[in-house]
Design an enzyme around this catalytic site. Structure first.
Site, PDB file in Angstrom:
ATOM      1  N   TYR A 161      57.443  41.910  79.583  1.00  0.00           N
ATOM      2  CA  TYR A 161      57.081  42.034  78.161  1.00  0.00           C
ATOM      3  C   TYR A 161      55.873  41.155  77.844  1.00  0.00           C
ATOM      4  O   TYR A 161      54.930  41.590  77.172  1.00  0.00           O
ATOM      5  CB  TYR A 161      58.287  41.634  77.312  1.00  0.00           C
ATOM      6  N   LYS A 165      52.104  42.188  76.383  1.00  0.00           N
ATOM      7  CA  LYS A 165      51.568  41.695  75.108  1.00  0.00           C
ATOM      8  C   LYS A 165      50.267  40.914  75.299  1.00  0.00           C
ATOM      9  O   LYS A 165      49.385  40.944  74.431  1.00  0.00           O
ATOM     10  CB  LYS A 165      52.613  40.846  74.385  1.00  0.00           C
TER      11      LYS A 165
END
Length: 237
Positions: A161, A165
């Site tokens: 994740y 990002k």
């Protein structure tokens, strides 16, 4: 008559996206396009639309499908009838890897996360940039996370994740550099009590979303290409 502003929110059927729609509809000057994969199954969005006096439009959009994105862009253009999109909020995102780490993560999950969080956002923005450029505010908000901030040093956690990002933040920077006449930012909404954030998160979703909107509505052109949190503070890259 007050100026009307058009917002398009992806991933609008739950969590941050749904709360953005809910809070935006509280101001009569806002027209909201709520995008999600299956609007017919989005019960809460349907209920909001029924009470919105024509100010909420639901559109099917799967950020992992170019065909779906292109169809949605054509539909939204027709729905708006010549108006532009003042605020494009790329909110759709996933966190399938949980607390995975760089050496233990499933690279298939990394790929899945990247396709939704980065590639999907890039393609949605390409598809809708013409409508953004037709508007008064010309603003793109990419919903990111402080987990994607190298400078914030969150250690080993949530690797797939966080990588996605960090890449999204670079996408924001590149968008801002390529088109100086638009305002493009990354936004960390905070750790919120959503399906993704979990019940142990410290803040209700309403607080984070209220902060997002306050920050976005106060943006200046010179803020383009920057990374903010929901309190309006700059986040290090």
């Amino acid at each position: 008559m007050s100026q009307e502003y058009v917002w398009l929110i992806t991933g609008a059927n739950r969590g941050i996206g749904l709360e953005l729609v809910r809070q935006l509809l509280q101001a009569p000057s806002n027209i909201v396009v709520a995008a999600c994969r299956n609007p017919s199954k989005a019960t809460e969005l349907q209920e909001l639309a029924a009470k919105a006096s024509g100010r909420l439009h639901l559109v099917a959009l799967d950020v992992t499908s170019k065909e779906s994105i292109n169809r949605a862009a054509e539909e939204v253009a027709k729905t708006l009838g010549g108006k532009g999109i003042d605020y494009l909020v790329n909110n759709a995102g996933i966190l399938p890897g949980g607390q995975d780490t760089a050496f233990s993560m499933d690279v298939n999950i990394l790929e899945e996360t990247f396709v939704t969080n980065v590639v999907g956002t890039a393609y949605v923005t390409q598809a809708f940039i013409g409508l953004v450029e037709k508007s008064a505010k010309k603003t793109i908000v990419n919903i990111s996370s402080t987990l994607g901030s190298i400078g914030s040093d969150f250690g080993v956690q949530s690797a797939s994740y966080a990588v996605s990002k960090a890449a999204l933040n670079m996408l924001t920077y590149k968008e801002a550099k390529e088109k100086p006449h638009i305002t493009a930012i990354s936004m960390c909404p905070g750790w919120l009590q959503t399906d993704m954030g979990g019940k142990s998160a410290p803040l209700p979703v309403s607080v984070g979303v209220g902060g997002i909107l306050k920050t976005v509505l106060s943006l200046k052109p010179e803020d383009s290409g920057q990374f903010f949190n929901f309190q309006g503070e700059r986040v290090p890259w």
